[in-house]
Design an enzyme around this catalytic site. Structure first.
Site, mmCIF file in Angstrom:
data_model
loop_
_atom_site.group_PDB
_atom_site.id
_atom_site.type_symbol
_atom_site.label_atom_id
_atom_site.label_comp_id
_atom_site.label_asym_id
_atom_site.label_seq_id
_atom_site.Cartn_x
_atom_site.Cartn_y
_atom_site.Cartn_z
ATOM 1 N N ARG A 240 -2.100 5.062 -7.918
ATOM 2 C CA ARG A 240 -1.556 3.837 -7.345
ATOM 3 C C ARG A 240 -1.783 3.831 -5.829
ATOM 4 O O ARG A 240 -1.676 4.858 -5.173
ATOM 5 C CB ARG A 240 -0.061 3.721 -7.633
ATOM 6 C CG ARG A 240 0.294 3.839 -9.099
ATOM 7 C CD ARG A 240 -0.180 2.633 -9.896
ATOM 8 N NE ARG A 240 0.250 2.718 -11.285
ATOM 9 C CZ ARG A 240 -0.572 2.905 -12.312
ATOM 10 N NH1 ARG A 240 -1.875 3.046 -12.106
ATOM 11 N NH2 ARG A 240 -0.108 2.958 -13.548
ATOM 12 N N HIS A 241 -2.077 2.651 -5.308
ATOM 13 C CA HIS A 241 -2.305 2.532 -3.871
ATOM 14 C C HIS A 241 -0.961 2.522 -3.139
ATOM 15 O O HIS A 241 -0.034 1.826 -3.563
ATOM 16 C CB HIS A 241 -3.077 1.251 -3.567
ATOM 17 C CG HIS A 241 -3.719 1.242 -2.215
ATOM 18 N ND1 HIS A 241 -3.004 1.092 -1.048
ATOM 19 C CD2 HIS A 241 -5.014 1.368 -1.849
ATOM 20 C CE1 HIS A 241 -3.825 1.124 -0.020
ATOM 21 N NE2 HIS A 241 -5.055 1.288 -0.470
#
Length: 409
Positions: A240-241
C-alpha cells in the site's frame, strides 16, 4: 597469449567524453559502475586490479565460456585491466605515471587506504591541480562510522530503507537488488561530470566525495521530509502507498497488477469499477481514502478478481489512470517497450548488458566492449600508457609487481 588480449573498440569520435582518460581503482559495484558510465560515454578507462582481481568478480553466476561473474560484467564493460600489487613501490610508481596521463581517478577504498599507499588526493592533486579525484565510500570520509566496512545489505539496514520495506508489523526486508551501490555509482558519475564542467570553466580540479549512506538518504528524501513535517516515523506499508489511499498491488482473476489512483482520477476510477461502496462518503476525498485505506482495499480486493488483469489495465489506462502488470525479469525483457528501446544489448563477445539509463540524441552507450579478464591488458597498458619498456615489463611480471592472465579467453 598477450597478443590475444583484447581491448575495447574505440568509442566514436563524437562520443561525449571521447578523449577523456579515467583511472579506475574501484572494486565492488559503486566505483566500477561510475567508471563504466564514463566509459559508456566515450572515456578511455584503465581498471587497476590487485593480484586476486576485483572481489566483485566472484559475485553472481559465472559465464561458462569466459569465467566472468555476472556482477562484474554488469559494471565493468569498456575497460582495460591492469593487474598490479600495490603493496610494492614500483607498482605504485606505475599508478603515478598513469595518473599523470589521466583526467579522472575513481577509487572506492575505505578512507585512509589511498593515503597510506601514497595515492591520496592531497598527493596526486599537488602533481596535477586539474585532476578530478572521485572517492566512493560507505559512510563518508570523516565521522564516527567513516572507517567501518559497508555492503549494500548492511547499508539498506543502516540507511533506513529496510524499515520501510515489507509487510506492516513484519520483519524488516531488503530490496532484492543492489540499491545503495548503484545509486552511489550513478551519483559519482554525476559528480564527476559536474567537476569536469567546473574544470572547463574555472581551470581547477575537484575532489568528488560520494557515500552509499548519503546516496540512500537522498534516495529517500520524500519519506524523510514527510516524517520531519508530520512528526510520524514511517513504517513498512507493504504494497500500500503511504500517501495515496487507492495505490498498491491488486489481484485480477489471472494475476497481479499495480494501480495508482491520484485524486483527480478518482471519479473515473469509481465509474470503471462500478462498485456502490466506492461512492460512500468515507472515500470522498484523498484524505478520507488514506484514513480508511484498509476499508477501501477490502472493497477493491472484492472487485478486481472479477476480471482478468489485461482487461483492467486496458480500461484503467484508457481513463488515464496509472496501472501496469507486475513483471518478473523474464517478462520484463520480453516487454514491447523494453524491446523497442533496445535497453538490453550484447557486448562484443556476446555477453548480455543493460544500456545506460540516459540517451543523447537517441543513443545510449557509445560502445559495448567486453569486460576484461584480470590483467588482460597489463602488457599493453604498461607499454603504451606507463612507458615501461619490454625488458622491464618482463621483470615486473617475473617479480610479481604486475600480473597477466594465465590463459586467454
Amino acid at each position: 597469449m598477450s597478443s590475444e588480449a583484447q581491448s575495447p573498440t574505440p568509442p566514436r569520435a563524437d562520443a561525449p567524453l571521447a578523449g577523456l582518460r579515467v583511472l579506475d581503482l574501484g572494486q565492488g559495484v559503486a566505483g566500477p559502475y561510475a567508471a563504466q558510465l564514463l566509459a559508456d560515454a566515450g572515456a578511455e578507462v584503465v581498471k587497476v586490479e590487485p593480484p586476486r582481481g576485483d572481489w566483485a568478480r566472484t559475485l553472481g553466476n559465472k559465464d561458462g565460456a569466459t569465467g566472468l561473474g555476472s556482477t562484474f560484467v554488469a559494471v565493468n564493460r569498456n575497460k582495460r585491466s591492469l593487474c598490479l600489487d600495490l603493496t610494492k613501490p614500483e607498482a605504485r610508481e606505475v599508478v603515478h605515471r598513469l595518473v599523470d596521463r589521466s583526467d579522472v581517478v575513481v577509487e572506492s577504498f575505505r578512507p585512509g587506504v589511498m593515503d597510506r599507499l601514497g595515492l591520496g588526493y592531497d598527493v596526486l592533486s599537488q602533481k596535477d591541480p586539474r585532476l578530478i579525484y572521485c572517492s566512493v565510500t560507505g559512510f563518508g570520509a570523516t565521522g564516527p562510522m567513516a572507517g567501518a566496512p559497508a555492503s549494500d545489505s548492511m547499508m539498506q539496514a543502516y540507511g533506513g530503507l529496510m524499515s520501510i520495506v515489507g509487510e506492516p508489523g513484519g520483519a524488516p526486508m531488503r530490496v532484492g537488488t543492489v540499491v545503495s551501490d548503484m545509486l552511489a555509482g550513478a551519483n559519482a558519475f554525476s559528480g564527476v561530470l559536474l567537476a569536469l564542467l567546473r574544470r572547463d570553466r574555472q581551470g581547477v580540479g575537484t575532489r568528488v566525495e560520494v557515500s552509499l549512506l548519503d546516496s540512500l538518504l537522498a534516495f529517500q528524501s520524500t519519506g524523510i521530509v514527510d516524517m520531519l513535517v508530520s512528526g510520524t516515523v514511517p513504517q513498512a506499508p507493504g504494497n500500500r502507498h503511504p500517501l495515496i489511499g487507492a495505490s498498491g498491488v491488486a489481484r485480477g482473476s489471472d494475476g497481479w497488477f499495480t494501480i495508482g489512483v491520484f485524486d483527480h482520477y478518482w471519479q473515473p476510477f469509481v465509474e470503471i469499477l462500478d462498485a456502490d461502496a466506492l461512492r460512500e462518503e468515507r472515500f470522498a476525498t484523498g484524505v478520507d481514502r488514506l484514513a480508511h485505506q484498509a476499508e477501501l482495499w477490502k472493497v477493491l480486493d472484492e472487485v478486481f478478481p472479477t476480471r482478468p488483469v489485461a482487461e483492467w489495465i486496458d480500461a484503467l489506462r484508457a481513463a488515464g489512470i496509472v496501472c501496469g502488470p507486475i513483471q518478473d525479469y523474464e517478462a520484463l525483457l520480453r516487454d514491447p517497450q523494453v524491446v523497442h528501446a533496445g535497453s538490453v544489448r550484447r557486448l562484443e563477445g556476446g555477453l548480455p548488458a543493460v544500456d545506460t539509463p540516459f540517451r543523447l540524441d537517441g543513443v545510449g552507450a557509445a560502445r559495448f566492449g567486453d569486460a576484461p579478464t584480470v590483467g588482460e591488458q597489463t602488457r599493453e597498458v604498461l607499454a603504451e600508457e606507463a612507458g615501461v619498456d619490454g625488458s622491464e615489463i618482463e621483470r615486473y611480471l617475473s617479480e610479481g609487481i604486475a600480473f597477466e592472465p594465465s590463459s586467454s579467453r
